[in-house]
Design a protein around this motif. Structure first.
Motif, PDB file in Angstrom:
ATOM      1  N   UNK A  11      61.446 113.123  78.857  1.00  0.00           N
ATOM      2  CA  UNK A  11      62.147 111.890  78.513  1.00  0.00           C
ATOM      3  C   UNK A  11      62.006 110.865  79.634  1.00  0.00           C
ATOM      4  N   UNK A  12      62.196 111.312  80.865  1.00  0.00           N
ATOM      5  CA  UNK A  12      62.061 110.419  82.026  1.00  0.00           C
ATOM      6  C   UNK A  12      60.622 109.922  82.139  1.00  0.00           C
ATOM      7  N   UNK A  13      59.689 110.834  81.938  1.00  0.00           N
ATOM      8  CA  UNK A  13      58.270 110.493  82.028  1.00  0.00           C
ATOM      9  C   UNK A  13      57.895 109.400  81.040  1.00  0.00           C
ATOM     10  N   UNK A  14      58.337 109.532  79.794  1.00  0.00           N
ATOM     11  CA  UNK A  14      57.997 108.496  78.811  1.00  0.00           C
ATOM     12  C   UNK A  14      58.749 107.198  79.064  1.00  0.00           C
ATOM     13  N   UNK A  15      60.002 107.276  79.499  1.00  0.00           N
ATOM     14  CA  UNK A  15      60.791 106.066  79.733  1.00  0.00           C
ATOM     15  C   UNK A  15      60.186 105.226  80.861  1.00  0.00           C
ATOM     16  N   UNK A  16      59.817 105.897  81.969  1.00  0.00           N
ATOM     17  CA  UNK A  16      59.288 105.181  83.130  1.00  0.00           C
ATOM     18  C   UNK A  16      57.763 105.092  83.124  1.00  0.00           C
ATOM     19  N   UNK A  17      57.130 105.676  82.126  1.00  0.00           N
ATOM     20  CA  UNK A  17      55.674 105.691  82.000  1.00  0.00           C
ATOM     21  C   UNK A  17      55.005 106.252  83.248  1.00  0.00           C
ATOM     22  N   UNK A  18      55.471 107.443  83.627  1.00  0.00           N
ATOM     23  CA  UNK A  18      54.937 108.156  84.781  1.00  0.00           C
ATOM     24  C   UNK A  18      54.481 109.532  84.293  1.00  0.00           C
ATOM     25  N   UNK A  19      53.362 109.995  84.805  1.00  0.00           N
ATOM     26  CA  UNK A  19      52.844 111.293  84.394  1.00  0.00           C
ATOM     27  C   UNK A  19      53.728 112.418  84.924  1.00  0.00           C
ATOM     28  N   UNK A  20      53.775 113.515  84.179  1.00  0.00           N
ATOM     29  CA  UNK A  20      54.571 114.675  84.595  1.00  0.00           C
ATOM     30  C   UNK A  20      54.058 115.259  85.908  1.00  0.00           C
ATOM     31  N   UNK A  21      52.777 115.111  86.188  1.00  0.00           N
ATOM     32  CA  UNK A  21      52.221 115.641  87.434  1.00  0.00           C
ATOM     33  C   UNK A  21      52.858 114.983  88.660  1.00  0.00           C
ATOM     34  N   UNK A  22      53.287 113.723  88.524  1.00  0.00           N
ATOM     35  CA  UNK A  22      53.972 113.026  89.617  1.00  0.00           C
ATOM     36  C   UNK A  22      55.259 113.775  89.979  1.00  0.00           C
ATOM     37  N   UNK A  23      56.024 114.184  88.958  1.00  0.00           N
ATOM     38  CA  UNK A  23      57.267 114.918  89.198  1.00  0.00           C
ATOM     39  C   UNK A  23      56.988 116.284  89.807  1.00  0.00           C
ATOM     40  N   UNK A  24      55.936 116.931  89.344  1.00  0.00           N
ATOM     41  CA  UNK A  24      55.573 118.235  89.908  1.00  0.00           C
ATOM     42  C   UNK A  24      55.182 118.100  91.373  1.00  0.00           C
ATOM     43  N   UNK A  25      54.486 117.011  91.701  1.00  0.00           N
ATOM     44  CA  UNK A  25      54.101 116.775  93.094  1.00  0.00           C
ATOM     45  C   UNK A  25      55.345 116.549  93.965  1.00  0.00           C
ATOM     46  N   UNK A  26      56.299 115.777  93.454  1.00  0.00           N
ATOM     47  CA  UNK A  26      57.552 115.566  94.187  1.00  0.00           C
ATOM     48  C   UNK A  26      58.292 116.893  94.375  1.00  0.00           C
ATOM     49  N   UNK A  27      58.244 117.732  93.359  1.00  0.00           N
ATOM     50  CA  UNK A  27      58.883 119.051  93.446  1.00  0.00           C
ATOM     51  C   UNK A  27      58.199 119.906  94.515  1.00  0.00           C
ATOM     52  N   UNK A  28      56.866 119.886  94.533  1.00  0.00           N
ATOM     53  CA  UNK A  28      56.110 120.656  95.530  1.00  0.00           C
ATOM     54  C   UNK A  28      56.433 120.207  96.951  1.00  0.00           C
ATOM     55  N   UNK A  29      56.731 118.924  97.127  1.00  0.00           N
ATOM     56  CA  UNK A  29      57.084 118.394  98.450  1.00  0.00           C
ATOM     57  C   UNK A  29      58.547 118.632  98.808  1.00  0.00           C
ATOM     58  N   UNK A  30      59.332 119.151  97.850  1.00  0.00           N
ATOM     59  CA  UNK A  30      60.744 119.426  98.102  1.00  0.00           C
ATOM     60  C   UNK A  30      61.644 118.224  97.888  1.00  0.00           C
ATOM     61  N   UNK A  31      61.130 117.187  97.235  1.00  0.00           N
ATOM     62  CA  UNK A  31      61.918 115.976  97.015  1.00  0.00           C
ATOM     63  C   UNK A  31      62.683 115.991  95.698  1.00  0.00           C
ATOM     64  N   UNK A  32      62.336 116.913  94.805  1.00  0.00           N
ATOM     65  CA  UNK A  32      62.918 116.945  93.482  1.00  0.00           C
ATOM     66  C   UNK A  32      63.119 118.399  93.060  1.00  0.00           C
ATOM     67  N   UNK A  33      64.317 118.696  92.579  1.00  0.00           N
ATOM     68  CA  UNK A  33      64.589 120.038  92.063  1.00  0.00           C
ATOM     69  C   UNK A  33      64.375 120.037  90.567  1.00  0.00           C
ATOM     70  N   UNK A  34      63.442 120.851  90.120  1.00  0.00           N
ATOM     71  CA  UNK A  34      63.156 120.975  88.689  1.00  0.00           C
ATOM     72  C   UNK A  34      63.653 122.332  88.229  1.00  0.00           C
ATOM     73  N   UNK A  35      64.415 122.325  87.138  1.00  0.00           N
ATOM     74  CA  UNK A  35      64.904 123.560  86.541  1.00  0.00           C
ATOM     75  C   UNK A  35      64.192 123.763  85.215  1.00  0.00           C
ATOM     76  N   UNK A  36      63.705 124.963  84.996  1.00  0.00           N
ATOM     77  CA  UNK A  36      63.063 125.285  83.731  1.00  0.00           C
ATOM     78  C   UNK A  36      64.103 125.958  82.848  1.00  0.00           C
ATOM     79  N   UNK A  37      64.374 125.325  81.723  1.00  0.00           N
ATOM     80  CA  UNK A  37      65.325 125.870  80.765  1.00  0.00           C
ATOM     81  C   UNK A  37      64.690 125.784  79.389  1.00  0.00           C
TER      82      UNK A  37
END
Length: 97
Positions: A11-37
């Motif tokens: 939902x965030x990806x489509x709203x802000x028109x950002x690829x999901x890989x951007x969020x995964x990269x932020x997660x890999x750097x420790x800047x974003x906590x992603x929960x898989x549910x």
């Protein structure tokens, strides 16, 4: 599983028109906590303020995820130093009175 207070990354990806890989990269750097549910990635709503700042840095200033990491680390240090300065000023006022 309940997804209260969590926002689907798609939902965030489509709203802000950002690829999901951007969020995964932020997660890999420790800047974003992603929960898989339920096999879908979510973030907690309390991360949205910082995430919006990261997206703006990325989109408007063309800052890559590594640069965003540097910016956020510097902002945390500035915040810590400001709190330390306030505490020091408060102690100084005690001695002046």
């Amino acid at each position: 599983m309940k997804t209260d207070n969590r926002i689907l990354l798609q939902t965030i990806s489509s709203y802000y028109q950002v690829e999901l890989s951007f969020f995964n990269h932020l997660h890999d750097l420790g800047l974003l906590e992603i929960e898989i549910m339920e096999q879908s990635p979510y973030i907690h709503e309390n991360q949205m303020h910082n995430l919006e700042r990261m997206i703006r840095l990325h989109n408007e200033l063309n800052v890559n995820p590594e640069g965003i990491d540097v910016v956020f680390n510097l902002l945390q240090k500035i915040d810590h130093l400001q709190k330390e300065l306030i505490a020091t000023n408060n102690r100084l006022r005690l001695f002046e009175n």
